[in-house]
Scaffold this motif. Structure first.
Motif, PDB file in Angstrom:
ATOM      1  N   ARG A 111       7.725  14.385  16.276  1.00  0.00           N
ATOM      2  CA  ARG A 111       8.603  13.219  16.063  1.00  0.00           C
ATOM      3  C   ARG A 111       9.939  13.399  16.772  1.00  0.00           C
ATOM      4  O   ARG A 111      10.448  12.490  17.414  1.00  0.00           O
ATOM      5  CB  ARG A 111       8.842  12.995  14.566  1.00  0.00           C
ATOM      6  CG  ARG A 111       7.691  12.364  13.840  1.00  0.00           C
ATOM      7  CD  ARG A 111       8.052  12.071  12.363  1.00  0.00           C
ATOM      8  NE  ARG A 111       6.848  11.858  11.614  1.00  0.00           N
ATOM      9  CZ  ARG A 111       6.170  12.810  10.963  1.00  0.00           C
ATOM     10  NH1 ARG A 111       6.632  14.054  10.923  1.00  0.00           N
ATOM     11  NH2 ARG A 111       5.056  12.522  10.329  1.00  0.00           N
ATOM     12  N   SER A 112      10.503  14.590  16.636  1.00  0.00           N
ATOM     13  CA  SER A 112      11.802  14.875  17.237  1.00  0.00           C
ATOM     14  C   SER A 112      11.749  14.791  18.761  1.00  0.00           C
ATOM     15  O   SER A 112      12.643  14.247  19.401  1.00  0.00           O
ATOM     16  CB  SER A 112      12.266  16.264  16.795  1.00  0.00           C
ATOM     17  OG  SER A 112      13.542  16.529  17.275  1.00  0.00           O
ATOM     18  N   ARG A 145      15.386  13.475  20.284  1.00  0.00           N
ATOM     19  CA  ARG A 145      16.449  14.171  19.559  1.00  0.00           C
ATOM     20  C   ARG A 145      16.718  15.560  20.113  1.00  0.00           C
ATOM     21  O   ARG A 145      17.819  16.068  19.986  1.00  0.00           O
ATOM     22  CB  ARG A 145      16.102  14.279  18.080  1.00  0.00           C
ATOM     23  CG  ARG A 145      16.349  12.974  17.354  1.00  0.00           C
ATOM     24  CD  ARG A 145      16.154  13.169  15.877  1.00  0.00           C
ATOM     25  NE  ARG A 145      15.044  12.297  15.512  1.00  0.00           N
ATOM     26  CZ  ARG A 145      14.323  12.392  14.433  1.00  0.00           C
ATOM     27  NH1 ARG A 145      14.566  13.335  13.560  1.00  0.00           N
ATOM     28  NH2 ARG A 145      13.346  11.569  14.191  1.00  0.00           N
ATOM     29  N   ASP A 196       0.323  13.452  13.465  1.00  0.00           N
ATOM     30  CA  ASP A 196      -0.255  14.624  12.792  1.00  0.00           C
ATOM     31  C   ASP A 196      -1.383  15.244  13.612  1.00  0.00           C
ATOM     32  O   ASP A 196      -1.535  16.479  13.634  1.00  0.00           O
ATOM     33  CB  ASP A 196      -0.763  14.249  11.401  1.00  0.00           C
ATOM     34  CG  ASP A 196       0.367  13.877  10.451  1.00  0.00           C
ATOM     35  OD1 ASP A 196       1.512  14.313  10.689  1.00  0.00           O
ATOM     36  OD2 ASP A 196       0.107  13.154   9.471  1.00  0.00           O
ATOM     37  N   SER A 243       4.640  21.573  14.364  1.00  0.00           N
ATOM     38  CA  SER A 243       4.802  20.688  13.215  1.00  0.00           C
ATOM     39  C   SER A 243       4.891  19.226  13.644  1.00  0.00           C
ATOM     40  O   SER A 243       5.304  18.917  14.769  1.00  0.00           O
ATOM     41  CB  SER A 243       6.069  21.060  12.432  1.00  0.00           C
ATOM     42  OG  SER A 243       7.214  20.638  13.124  1.00  0.00           O
ATOM     43  N   ALA A 244       4.510  18.345  12.732  1.00  0.00           N
ATOM     44  CA  ALA A 244       4.622  16.907  12.988  1.00  0.00           C
ATOM     45  C   ALA A 244       6.086  16.521  13.189  1.00  0.00           C
ATOM     46  O   ALA A 244       6.393  15.639  13.998  1.00  0.00           O
ATOM     47  CB  ALA A 244       4.006  16.116  11.838  1.00  0.00           C
ATOM     48  N   ASN A 245       6.993  17.181  12.478  1.00  0.00           N
ATOM     49  CA  ASN A 245       8.421  16.900  12.655  1.00  0.00           C
ATOM     50  C   ASN A 245       8.887  17.231  14.068  1.00  0.00           C
ATOM     51  O   ASN A 245       9.732  16.534  14.634  1.00  0.00           O
ATOM     52  CB  ASN A 245       9.260  17.656  11.623  1.00  0.00           C
ATOM     53  CG  ASN A 245       9.203  17.015  10.262  1.00  0.00           C
ATOM     54  OD1 ASN A 245       8.903  15.825  10.132  1.00  0.00           O
ATOM     55  ND2 ASN A 245       9.476  17.802   9.234  1.00  0.00           N
ATOM     56  N   THR A 246       8.348  18.290  14.644  1.00  0.00           N
ATOM     57  CA  THR A 246       8.694  18.644  16.021  1.00  0.00           C
ATOM     58  C   THR A 246       8.219  17.559  16.976  1.00  0.00           C
ATOM     59  O   THR A 246       8.952  17.149  17.879  1.00  0.00           O
ATOM     60  CB  THR A 246       8.101  20.013  16.402  1.00  0.00           C
ATOM     61  OG1 THR A 246       8.658  21.011  15.535  1.00  0.00           O
ATOM     62  CG2 THR A 246       8.391  20.369  17.840  1.00  0.00           C
ATOM     63  N   LYS A 281      11.301  11.061  19.846  1.00  0.00           N
ATOM     64  CA  LYS A 281      12.516  10.262  19.674  1.00  0.00           C
ATOM     65  C   LYS A 281      13.655  10.749  20.562  1.00  0.00           C
ATOM     66  O   LYS A 281      14.723  10.148  20.580  1.00  0.00           O
ATOM     67  CB  LYS A 281      12.943  10.266  18.209  1.00  0.00           C
ATOM     68  CG  LYS A 281      11.967   9.489  17.347  1.00  0.00           C
ATOM     69  CD  LYS A 281      12.397   9.457  15.903  1.00  0.00           C
ATOM     70  CE  LYS A 281      11.374   8.652  15.107  1.00  0.00           C
ATOM     71  NZ  LYS A 281      11.721   8.568  13.694  1.00  0.00           N
TER      72      LYS A 281
END
Length: 154
Positions: free
Chosen positions: A35-36, A41, A21, A30-33, A39
């Protein structure tokens, strides 16, 4: 061919003592970006990669895949530049940049080209040689295929 290494981004984040975060907020994504990317992805767009590098306080090429020399095309991609933008940096045509990145042309001022790509002259020379080696391998393969098709054994 992917140039970014998600695990490298993660390692740099942890080394900086940042949570996902925190890095996301600092980079404006974004935090999702985050993470992606970490990883593996997806490969981040140049804007996202630049924001991550800036937030981590490292040069953009620090996000590159370790243990592998990058091609000039990949380095330009890491910088988020088009061939036309790189051409403007080096004072050449877009076609000339394309030829150089493919290893099909040489340059008169390698130092200026290295600077434009954000590389040392040695790094730039290695990347150019990598492109030339690829051209040589491709030509050898094409010659073998033609000979095989014609039935030549030499």
């Amino acid at each position: 061919m992917s140039a970014y290494d998600g695990s490298r981004v993660r390692d740099l984040r942890l080394k900086a003592g940042l949570r996902i975060d925190d890095l996301a907020a600092a980079a404006g994504i974004s935090a999702n970006t985050v993470r992606s990317v970490e990883k593996g992805r997806h490969q981040p767009q140049p804007r996202v990669a630049q924001a991550l590098a800036r937030a981590l306080g490292v040069p953009l090429r620090e996000l590159a895949r370790n243990g592998r020399n990058l091609s000039l095309h990949e380095v330009r991609g890491l910088l988020g530049l088009t061939q036309a933008e790189m051409a403007a940096r080096v004072g050449a045509s877009r076609q000339r940049v394309s030829q150089v990145e493919r290893g099909a042309a040489t340059v008169r001022s390698p130092h200026a080209w290295a600077t434009a790509y954000g590389l040392t002259p040695d790094q730039w020379t290695r990347a150019l040689e990598q492109a030339r080696d690829l051209v040589r391998r491709t030509v050898r393969t094409q010659i073998r295929q033609r000979r095989t098709k014609r039935g030549d054994t030499a």
